[in-house]
Design an enzyme around this catalytic site. Structure first.
Site, PDB file in Angstrom:
ATOM      1  CE1 TYR A 126      -4.149   1.933   0.542  1.00 26.41           C
ATOM      2  CE2 TYR A 126      -2.580   3.432   1.566  1.00 26.41           C
ATOM      3  CZ  TYR A 126      -3.824   3.186   1.027  1.00 26.41           C
ATOM      4  OH  TYR A 126      -4.742   4.201   0.949  1.00 26.41           O
TER       5      TYR A 126
ATOM      6  CG  PHE B 244      -6.736  17.328 -24.260  1.00 19.87           C
ATOM      7  CD1 PHE B 244      -6.888  16.920 -25.571  1.00 19.87           C
ATOM      8  CD2 PHE B 244      -7.181  16.495 -23.251  1.00 19.87           C
ATOM      9  CE1 PHE B 244      -7.485  15.702 -25.853  1.00 19.87           C
ATOM     10  CE2 PHE B 244      -7.770  15.280 -23.534  1.00 19.87           C
ATOM     11  CZ  PHE B 244      -7.924  14.888 -24.844  1.00 19.87           C
ATOM     12  CG  ASP B 245     -11.434  17.171 -24.825  1.00 13.68           C
ATOM     13  OD1 ASP B 245     -10.568  16.616 -24.122  1.00 13.68           O
ATOM     14  OD2 ASP B 245     -12.102  16.565 -25.680  1.00 13.68           O
TER      15      ASP B 245
ATOM     16  CG  ASP C  99      -1.368  18.721 -21.217  1.00 16.52           C
ATOM     17  OD1 ASP C  99      -0.863  17.579 -21.159  1.00 16.52           O
ATOM     18  OD2 ASP C  99      -2.570  18.907 -21.491  1.00 16.52           O
TER      19      ASP C  99
ATOM     20  CB  ALA D 212      -0.244  14.101 -23.297  1.00 14.88           C
TER      21      ALA D 212
ATOM     22  CE  LYS E 236      -3.761  10.784 -24.583  1.00 19.55           C
ATOM     23  NZ  LYS E 236      -3.917  11.973 -23.818  1.00 19.55           N
TER      24      LYS E 236
ATOM     25  CG  HIS F  61     -18.024  14.033 -29.694  1.00 18.76           C
ATOM     26  ND1 HIS F  61     -18.091  15.196 -28.960  1.00 18.76           N
ATOM     27  CD2 HIS F  61     -16.980  13.330 -29.193  1.00 18.76           C
ATOM     28  CE1 HIS F  61     -17.118  15.199 -28.072  1.00 18.76           C
ATOM     29  NE2 HIS F  61     -16.436  14.076 -28.178  1.00 18.76           N
TER      30      HIS F  61
HETATM   31  C1  LIG Z   1      -5.092  12.743 -23.279  1.00 17.80           C
HETATM   32  C2  LIG Z   1      -4.702  14.094 -22.892  1.00 17.80           C
HETATM   33  C3  LIG Z   1      -5.056  14.624 -21.647  1.00 17.80           C
HETATM   34  C4  LIG Z   1      -5.963  13.881 -20.661  1.00 17.80           C
HETATM   35  O1  LIG Z   1      -5.399  12.696 -20.271  1.00 17.80           O
HETATM   36  P1  LIG Z   1      -6.274  11.394 -19.914  1.00 17.80           P
HETATM   37  O2  LIG Z   1      -5.225  10.387 -19.588  1.00 17.80           O
HETATM   38  O3  LIG Z   1      -7.093  11.048 -21.118  1.00 17.80           O
HETATM   39  O4  LIG Z   1      -7.113  11.726 -18.752  1.00 17.80           O
HETATM   40  C5  LIG Z   1      -4.612  15.893 -21.334  1.00 17.80           C
HETATM   41  N1  LIG Z   1      -3.891  16.627 -22.194  1.00 17.80           N
HETATM   42  C6  LIG Z   1      -3.539  16.148 -23.405  1.00 17.80           C
HETATM   43  C7  LIG Z   1      -2.730  16.997 -24.320  1.00 17.80           C
HETATM   44  C8  LIG Z   1      -3.938  14.884 -23.801  1.00 17.80           C
HETATM   45  O5  LIG Z   1      -3.621  14.428 -25.011  1.00 17.80           O
END
Ligand SMILES: *Cc1c(COP(=O)(O)O)cnc(C)c1O
Length: 459
Positions: free
Chosen positions: A73, A125-126, A216, A218, A259, A451
Site C-alpha cells: 500500500y 486539451f478538452d 501539459d 502528454a 500517450k 459526439h
Molecule cells: C489525453 C490528454 C489529456 C488527458 O489525459 P487522460 O489520460 O485522457 O485523462 C490531457 N492533455 C492532453 C494533451 C492529452 O492528449
C-alpha cells in the site's frame, strides 16, 4: 511511389487477432450503432484509429515489469522505480502518480484555480479546459495563427503566439493568472510541436510576470523528436537530453501517461513548489490514493517506469513519427488533403475538401467517418461540426468550426505498414465515389459532448 517508410524497430512476440467483418455485417453494425462509430463494438472493427490514448502495445520489458509490481500500500518498490525514472527524465523536486492525465489536471486546478481566474496556453486539451472551468476558471488559447491554416508548412505550428501572451498578461495581470501552461505536442491543434526557442520565450514571459509555468506533457517525447528533426542546434542531441532541457524551463507538469509513456493507464503531476505539493498530496489522498500509488496498481507504476524511457528511444521515435508521415503521404498521394505537416500521433483528413457538396450542417466529416467504416471496417474520429458546432444563446444561430476533419490517430507500436496501406487504399476508394456520399442528420443529440452518444440517420 517515392514515399519513404520506416521499418518497425521491433518484432512481434504476441499477437491479437482482428477480424474483417463482411460488408453486410458492417452495414448492420452501422445501423445498430446509429451511424456513430463511438457506439460500435470493438469486435466489429478491423483497424481502430479512434485514439492513441491507452491503446499502445506494451513491450516484453514492460510486461516483465508488470510481474515485478510491488502491491504494498505504501512505499512500494514500484513507486521508487518510477521515482528514479521521473527524477532522471523530468527533474522536478516533487511528483505524484495519478490514474490518468485528467486526474492530474483536476488536482492542479483544485489547488490553484479560483473563480474568474484565467489560465493561458497554446491550446488546452478538452479535459484540461473542462477542469479549469469546473473550478470557475477560464482557459485561453493563444496559439500562433498558422495553426488554423491546414496547408501552412510551419515546422512548429504548436507554438504560443508570444505577442498574444504578453498582451494577455498585461490585460489580466498576475492576480488573475494562477499559472500558465503549454501543451506539447498541441493535441487540440493537430498534434503539432512547440519549438525549444518558443518554450524558452514562453518560460521567460511567465517568469518575468511571476506566473508559475506548467507543461501539459502528454506527447513530450514526440515533441522532443520534432525539435531534434526541425530545430537548429538540436540535431545531435538525444531525445532525453532535449526532454531534460524542456522540463528545466518549467515549474512543473501534468501528464497523461497513456500517450508517450506507452501504458494503458496512468498519469503524473510534478512541481518544484513545496507548499503546493503539500496541497497536491492532500487532494491526491482524497481523490486518487496514497501518494506512492496515486490511483494505480504497483504493476502499473512499474510498466510506466519502463515506458517513460521506451517512449524516448530514438529508433522508436524515428519509426513513430515516420509512420504518421507515411500514412499522411499515402493519403496525399491519393489526392486527399490532410493537415500539413503531419502531426506526431495522428493524421487529420480535411473532409470538406473531399465532400464539398455536403454543407457543414449535414456533417461532411461524419459522413466520411461512417464511409471509412463501411469501406474497410476502419474507425476514425469526427472532429468537425458534430463535435464542435455550438448554438449561440444570444443570437440563437449555430456557429460552425473552421475545419471539418476526420482524425486517424495511430496507436503506438500496434499496426504495421500494411495496415497503413490498407487505410490509405480505403480512403482512395471512397474518394473515387465521393460525389455519391450524403450527409447525416441527428435523430438524438444530447446538449453537451454530443459526439459520444449522438444517433444519426443518413439523408
Ligand atoms: C489525453 C490528454 C489529456 C488527458 O489525459 P487522460 O489520460 O485522457 O485523462 C490531457 N492533455 C492532453 C494533451 C492529452 O492528449
Amino acid at each position: 511511389m517515392t514515399t519513404t517508410y520506416p521499418p518497425e524497430p521491433f518484432r512481434i512476440k504476441t499477437v491479437e487477432s482482428i477480424r474483417l467483418p463482411s460488408p453486410k455485417e458492417r452495414e448492420a453494425a452501422l445501423k445498430t450503432a446509429g451511424y456513430n462509430v463511438f457506439t460500435l463494438k470493438a469486435e466489429d472493427i478491423f483497424i481502430d484509429l479512434l485514439t492513441d490514448s491507452g491503446t499502445g502495445a506494451m513491450s516484453s520489458e514492460q510486461w516483465a515489469a508488470i510481474m515485478r509490481g510491488d502491491e504494498s500500500y505504501a512505499g512500494a518498490r514500484s513507486f521508487h522505480r518510477l521515482k528514479a525514472a521521473v527524477d532522471d527524465i523530468f527533474g522536478f523536486k516533487y511528483f505524484v502518480p495519478t490514474h490518468q492525465g485528467r486526474a492530474a489536471e483536476n488536482i492542479l486546478s483544485a489547488c490553484l484555480v479560483k473563480e474568474n481566474q484565467w489560465v493561458p496556453s497554446n491550446m488546452h486539451f478538452d479535459t484540461t479546459d473542462a477542469n479549469i472551468r469546473a473550478r470557475g476558471g477560464r482557459p485561453a488559447n493563444l496559439v500562433i495563427d498558422e495553426a488554423f491554416d491546414p496547408a501552412n508548412l510551419h515546422p512548429f505550428k504548436g507554438n504560443m503566439d508570444l505577442a498574444k501572451l504578453k498582451a494577455f498578461i498585461a490585460k489580466y495581470g498576475r492576480e488573475k493568472i494562477p499559472f500558465g501552461m503549454i501543451t506539447v505536442t498541441n493535441n487540440a491543434g493537430g498534434g503539432q510541436p512547440v519549438s525549444m526557442e518558443n518554450l524558452k520565450a514562453v518560460a521567460e514571459i511567465y517568469r518575468a510576470s511571476g506566473i508559475p509555468f506548467y507543461i501539459d506533457a502528454a506527447r513530450y517525447a514526440e515533441n522532443c523528436f520534432f525539435i531534434r528533426q526541425r530545430e537548429r542546434g538540436y540535431e545531435h542531441k538525444s531525445p532525453i537530453e532535449i526532454a531534460r532541457e524542456m522540463f528545466s524551463l518549467a515549474d512543473g507538469f501534468c501528464m497523461s501517461a497513456k500517450k508517450d509513456a506507452i501504458v494503458n493507464i496512468g498519469g503524473l503531476l510534478a512541481t518544484n513548489d513545496e507548499a503546493l505539493f503539500n496541497n497536491i498530496r492532500n487532494e491526491l489522498i482524497l481523490r486518487e490514493g496514497f501518494p506512492t500509488y496515486g490511483g494505480l496498481a504497483g504493476r502499473d507504476l512499474d510498466a510506466l517506469a519502463v515506458g517513460l524511457y521506451e517512449g524516448l528511444d530514438e529508433a522508436y521515435l524515428v519509426y513513430r513519427l515516420g509512420q504518421t508521415a507515411y500514412l499522411a503521404a499515402c493519403i496525399n498521394d491519393a489526392g486527399i488533403p490532410t493537415i500539413q505537416p503531419a502531426g506526431g500521433h495522428a493524421v487529420y483528413v480535411v473532409a470538406n475538401e473531399i465532400l464539398p457538396h455536403i454543407p457543414n450542417y449535414e456533417f461532411p466529416a461524419q459522413s466520411l467517418t461512417v464511409e471509412l467504416y463501411r469501406e474497410g471496417a476502419i474507425r476514425g474520429c469526427e472532429i468537425g461540426s458534430v463535435m464542435f458546432a455550438c448554438l449561440d444563446p444570444e443570437t440563437n444561430t449555430w456557429n460552425y468550426p473552421k475545419l471539418e476533419l476526420m482524425r486517424l490517430a495511430i496507436p503506438r507500436r500496434m499496426y504495421t505498414q500494411t495496415h497503413m496501406d490498407y487505410v490509405a487504399d480505403a480512403l482512395a476508394k471512397i474518394k473515387s465515389r465521393a460525389k455519391n456520399l450524403r450527409g447525416y442528420k441527428f435523430t438524438y443529440a444530447p446538449e453537451m459532448l454530443r459526439h459520444f452518444t449522438a444517433q444519426f440517420e443518413p439523408l
